[in-house]
Write an enzyme that holds these catalytic residues in place. Sequence first.
Site, short mmCIF file in Angstrom:
data_model
loop_
_atom_site.label_atom_id
_atom_site.label_comp_id
_atom_site.label_asym_id
_atom_site.label_seq_id
_atom_site.Cartn_x
_atom_site.Cartn_y
_atom_site.Cartn_z
CG HIS A 119 21.63 27.38 54.54
ND1 HIS A 119 20.49 27.99 55.49
CD2 HIS A 119 22.58 27.92 55.16
CE1 HIS A 119 20.46 28.61 56.47
NE2 HIS A 119 22.27 29.13 56.73
CG ASP A 176 28.70 24.31 55.97
OD1 ASP A 176 29.44 24.22 57.15
OD2 ASP A 176 29.07 25.41 55.82
CG ASP A 190 29.94 25.10 60.99
OD1 ASP A 190 30.10 24.56 59.81
OD2 ASP A 190 29.29 26.16 61.64
CG HIS A 243 27.40 34.33 54.50
ND1 HIS A 243 28.30 34.14 56.02
CD2 HIS A 243 27.06 34.20 53.63
CE1 HIS A 243 29.33 33.63 54.41
NE2 HIS A 243 28.85 33.55 53.32
CG HIS A 276 27.84 30.45 63.63
ND1 HIS A 276 28.13 29.57 64.38
CD2 HIS A 276 27.54 30.06 61.91
CE1 HIS A 276 28.40 28.42 63.38
NE2 HIS A 276 28.55 28.99 62.16
CG HIS A 314 23.72 28.81 63.51
ND1 HIS A 314 22.51 28.89 62.47
CD2 HIS A 314 24.94 28.08 63.23
CE1 HIS A 314 23.67 29.17 61.44
NE2 HIS A 314 24.91 29.20 61.54
CD GLU A 325 30.32 30.82 58.24
OE1 GLU A 325 30.05 30.44 57.69
OE2 GLU A 325 29.78 30.08 59.73
CE1 TYR A 375 28.88 31.04 49.35
CE2 TYR A 375 28.82 33.47 49.90
CZ TYR A 375 28.31 31.80 50.96
OH TYR A 375 29.28 31.64 51.89
NE ARG A 416 29.65 28.85 53.86
CZ ARG A 416 28.55 28.02 53.47
NH1 ARG A 416 28.56 29.31 52.20
NH2 ARG A 416 28.04 26.87 53.28
CD GLU A 457 31.56 27.36 59.13
OE1 GLU A 457 30.63 27.93 60.02
OE2 GLU A 457 31.44 26.89 57.66
#
Length: 448
Positions: free
Chosen positions: A246, A263, A274, A353, A357, A364, A396, A400, A417, A419
Site C-alpha cells: 500500500h 496501482d 482498479d 495477498h 476483491h 473493495h 491481481e 514481491y 503486480r 491487475e
Amino acid sequence: MSIPAQDLSPFAARRKRLMDIMRTRGGGIAILPTAREAVRNRDAEFPYRFDSDFFYLTGFPEPEAWVVLVAGREDRSILFCRGKNLEREIWDGYRIGPEAAADQFGFDQAFPVESLADELPKLIADQPALFVPLAGDRLFDLSLRTWLDKVRAMGRSGATAPGCAHDLRAILAEMRLVKDASEIDTMRRAGAISAGAHVRAMRATRPGLREYEIEAELLHEFRRHGSQSVAYNSIVATGHNACVLHYRAGDAELKDGDLLLIDAGCELDGYASDITRTFPVNGRFSGPQRALYDIVLEAQKAATAHTRPGARWNDGHEAAVRVLAQGMIDEGLLSGTLDGVLESQHYTRFYMHRTGHWLGMDVHDVGDYREPGAPPSADETRPWRMLRPGMVLTIEPGIYVRPAADVPERFWDIGIRIEDDAVVTETGCELITRGVPVAADEIEALMS
C-alpha cells in the site's frame, strides 16, 4: 459534488426492489443517511463524497440528505435534503432543494432536512420493523433512539414502535453484489479512462523523474476525461518501494534498471476502477524482471480462466497460486515440490495477498465472499461464493521479493503486480481494463 445528468430510472428500480425485499420480511420502514462532510483543517473541508449505499438508492449527490422508504400496502419513497438558501448557495454552490429533488429524482415526497426531528417519529410509528444500518454510526444511533423515544411516548394515543430491526447494510450489500446494465456501463467507461491514464504514465516514464511526477500524469488523464476523483490513493512505487503493498506515491527517483509499479484507478459517477501495471523505467525488462513478470502474467491468465459462472470465488485464487508457486520453485526462490510448497504456504513469503476483491461503488466493494446462510454443519465453513453474471471483481496476482540471504540476489527488490477488472458474463468473464498493454513485449513496444 456534482454528478453529470444521467438516467435515474435504475435508482427508482433499486428502491422498488428493496421495498419488495422488505415486504418479504413483514414490511416496515428503511432509513438511511448519506455521508457527512468532513473537516480537513481550519476553514477547509475534504472534497465531498456521498455514502455509497445512499447514492445506490437515490442518485442524489448532495450532503445533509436522508432517504426513507416505507414498504407496506402502499409503498412510499421520501427524501430529506437541504432547503434552498440563496446566501449559502453564493458561498457553497447550487442546491437542488426538496421541491425540485422530488420531481427530478422520482420520490413521492421530499422535505427539508431540518424537519427530520418532526417527521421521522410520525413515519416510524406503527411500522412493524426498522431497516437501518445497525451500529454503523454513533450519531445516527443517537438520533434513532430519540425518534423511537418519541414514538413510545405516543403509546397512550395508540401508536406503537417497531418490534424488530434488520441490518439495511447487509441487504444492500447483497443487492449491490450483482451489477445492473447501467452500473456495468459506467464501470466500463471508468476502466477505459483509467487504462488511458496508465498508457500515458508508461509513455511519460523515464529515468530521473520522481514518483509524484508520474502520479500527476495519472491525475491529469483522469480529470480531463470527466472522472470526478481517484477511486483510491494512487500507488506509484519504483524499485524496492514496489514491495510495499500500500505504498503511496512519494518523491523517490525513477532509476535506470528499476521497475515501476502503478496501482491506480479513477472514480466515475460513483463507480471505481482498479488497474495495476508493472513496467521497466528504461523501457526494457531485464532477464530476472522478465522471468518473474511472465510468471505473474501466467498466474493472471489462470485465474481469469476460472472466473466464470458456476465457479467459486476462491477457484481463481487457487489457480493463480499454483502457477506462482511453481514459478517460484523454477526460479530458485523456493525449494521442494509444488504440493509441499502449497501445503506449507511457503509461497506467502513472496505472495501474501489474495488474487482479487469485489469491485463497484467502493474499490473493495461490499458483498460476502462466502455463500450466505449457515454452514452445512458445525464442523464446516460456508462454501465460497458461486460466481454469477453481473458480478465484478479484480484479478491481481503478484510477486514481491525483498532482499534476504537465501534469496538469489538477481531478484532482490523486484515487486510485480498485474491487475485488471473483470465482469462475469454468461460464458466467462470480460476484462474491461485491457486498454493498457499487459504483455511484456507490448509494454516494451509502447515505451519505445
